[in-house]
Write an enzyme that holds these catalytic residues in place. Structure first.
Site, short mmCIF file in Angstrom:
data_model
loop_
_atom_site.label_atom_id
_atom_site.label_comp_id
_atom_site.label_asym_id
_atom_site.label_seq_id
_atom_site.Cartn_x
_atom_site.Cartn_y
_atom_site.Cartn_z
N LYS A 37 46.51 -6.33 70.05
CA LYS A 37 46.96 -7.42 70.65
C LYS A 37 47.35 -8.65 69.98
O LYS A 37 46.85 -8.88 69.00
CB LYS A 37 45.91 -7.97 71.75
CG LYS A 37 45.72 -7.12 72.98
CD LYS A 37 44.77 -7.62 74.13
CE LYS A 37 44.70 -6.64 75.07
NZ LYS A 37 43.64 -6.94 76.20
N ALA A 85 60.28 4.66 60.09
CA ALA A 85 59.78 4.02 58.40
C ALA A 85 58.39 4.05 58.30
O ALA A 85 57.73 3.66 57.19
CB ALA A 85 60.26 2.58 58.38
N THR A 86 57.58 4.91 59.27
CA THR A 86 56.20 4.97 58.92
C THR A 86 55.84 6.02 57.93
O THR A 86 56.44 7.04 57.78
CB THR A 86 55.35 5.47 60.12
OG1 THR A 86 55.67 4.30 61.31
CG2 THR A 86 54.14 5.67 60.30
N THR A 87 54.76 5.68 57.13
CA THR A 87 54.54 6.73 56.09
C THR A 87 53.33 7.68 56.60
O THR A 87 52.70 7.37 57.58
CB THR A 87 54.21 6.16 54.79
OG1 THR A 87 53.05 5.32 55.02
CG2 THR A 87 55.47 5.27 54.50
N THR A 109 63.72 7.92 55.80
CA THR A 109 63.41 8.02 54.52
C THR A 109 62.13 7.63 54.21
O THR A 109 61.50 6.96 54.92
CB THR A 109 64.69 7.22 53.88
OG1 THR A 109 64.30 7.19 52.26
CG2 THR A 109 64.17 5.59 54.27
N ALA A 110 61.68 8.26 53.01
CA ALA A 110 60.08 7.71 52.64
C ALA A 110 60.17 6.30 52.32
O ALA A 110 58.98 5.71 52.09
CB ALA A 110 59.66 8.58 51.62
N ASN A 111 61.21 5.78 51.73
CA ASN A 111 61.41 4.38 51.39
C ASN A 111 62.63 3.63 51.96
O ASN A 111 63.38 4.13 51.74
CB ASN A 111 60.94 4.31 49.94
CG ASN A 111 60.84 2.90 49.34
OD1 ASN A 111 61.35 2.05 49.45
ND2 ASN A 111 59.73 2.80 48.60
N HIS A 141 50.01 0.77 44.69
CA HIS A 141 50.09 0.27 45.95
C HIS A 141 48.91 -0.53 46.05
O HIS A 141 47.86 -0.37 45.55
CB HIS A 141 50.44 1.30 47.16
CG HIS A 141 51.71 1.65 47.01
ND1 HIS A 141 51.88 2.89 46.46
CD2 HIS A 141 52.68 1.26 47.75
CE1 HIS A 141 53.44 2.97 46.69
NE2 HIS A 141 53.89 2.30 47.41
N LYS A 145 46.50 0.69 51.77
CA LYS A 145 47.45 1.84 51.76
C LYS A 145 46.39 2.83 52.32
O LYS A 145 45.64 3.48 51.51
CB LYS A 145 48.29 2.23 50.87
CG LYS A 145 49.52 3.01 51.01
CD LYS A 145 50.45 3.30 50.03
CE LYS A 145 51.48 4.29 50.18
NZ LYS A 145 52.13 4.04 51.39
#
Length: 250
Positions: A37, A85-87, A109-111, A141, A145
């Site tokens: 929230k 765009a989620t990994t 795409t991965a990036n 990273h 991550k």
């Protein structure tokens, strides 16, 4: 005005995307999807995307991979273009996106960084030219991550391997006393720490010489800008699977 549903709107990337979209002039976030929230949002935020009643032109998804099925189902049900765009997606998830692209426009795409996607062609060409060189990838990273190695590291590795007729075997880190490097290895190594937005280095190590090709992201803005560019690109496209190369080609 392109009306956006922002999935993962209450996360760190969601905050950056809202800022960029607000300054864009041609886009507006009309609704959000998040399992957390946030009373500060100036648009309705839904825990379940099925509850969204706003008219939406495109979805930008920067959420957690656990929300993949619900957001894809919403996109398919309402025939809305999707920027995924989620990994950390599984092979099954990736296959679902390919199948979905036969019904709606899907950008994947991965990036999302434009620079990283330009880099793909460079590392592939270097691999073809540097015959006999050992190739290793190091990615760095931030300490929050959740997936490892990064999707970008795998994207770079697959691009390199494809340029070499898929002759390489991926090795994820090394440990032990009997781990001498094999000639057909492509090493992939992950580092996690601090607030590193994203660093990827491809190392080509030959006899008496080393070449390094590196991309560094100094903030999350590079990924958000790429996602916004992708959303503008596919908002009016026909069904199909799109990536950043198609965007760059115009």
């Amino acid at each position: 005005m392109i009306k956006v549903l922002l999935s993962g709107c209450n996360g760190a990337m969601g905050d950056v995307l809202q800022e960029i979209i607000n300054n864009e002039g041609q886009m507006q976030v009309v609704a959000g999807f998040d399992r957390m929230k946030n009373e500060k949002a100036n648009f309705p935020v839904y825990i379940n995307p099925k509850d969204c009643t706003e008219k939406v032109d495109v979805i930008i998804d920067f959420s957690h991979y656990s929300a993949f099925e619900s957001i894809l189902d919403y996109a398919l049900t309402n025939k809305i273009p999707l920027v995924m765009a989620t990994t950390g997606l599984t092979e099954e998830n990736e296959a679902s996106l390919i199948a979905a692209s036969k019904t709606i426009p899907v950008f994947r795409t991965a990036n999302m960084s434009v620079g990283v996607n330009v880099l793909l062609g460079i590392v592939a060409e270097a691999a073809k030219q540097l015959e006999g060189f050992d190739i290793e990838i190091i990615e760095k990273h931030h300490n929050k991550k959740v997936d490892s190695p990064s999707g970008t590291a795998l994207m770079l590795a697959n691009e390199i391997n494809g340029a070499l007729d898929n002759s390489l075997e991926f090795t994820y880190g090394r440990e032990g006393k009997s781990t001498k490097r094999q000639s057909n290895e492509l090493g992939i190594h992950a580092i996690r720490g601090g607030t590193i937005a994203g660093d990827h280095t491809v190392i080509y190590a030959g006899e008496d010489e080393v070449i390094e090709i590196k991309h560094s992201a100094s903030s999350k803005k590079v990924f958000a800008k790429g996602a916004v560019r992708a959303a503008k690109y596919i908002a009016d496209k026909k069904i199909g699977l799109y990536n950043m190369r198609k965007v760059l080609e115009g």
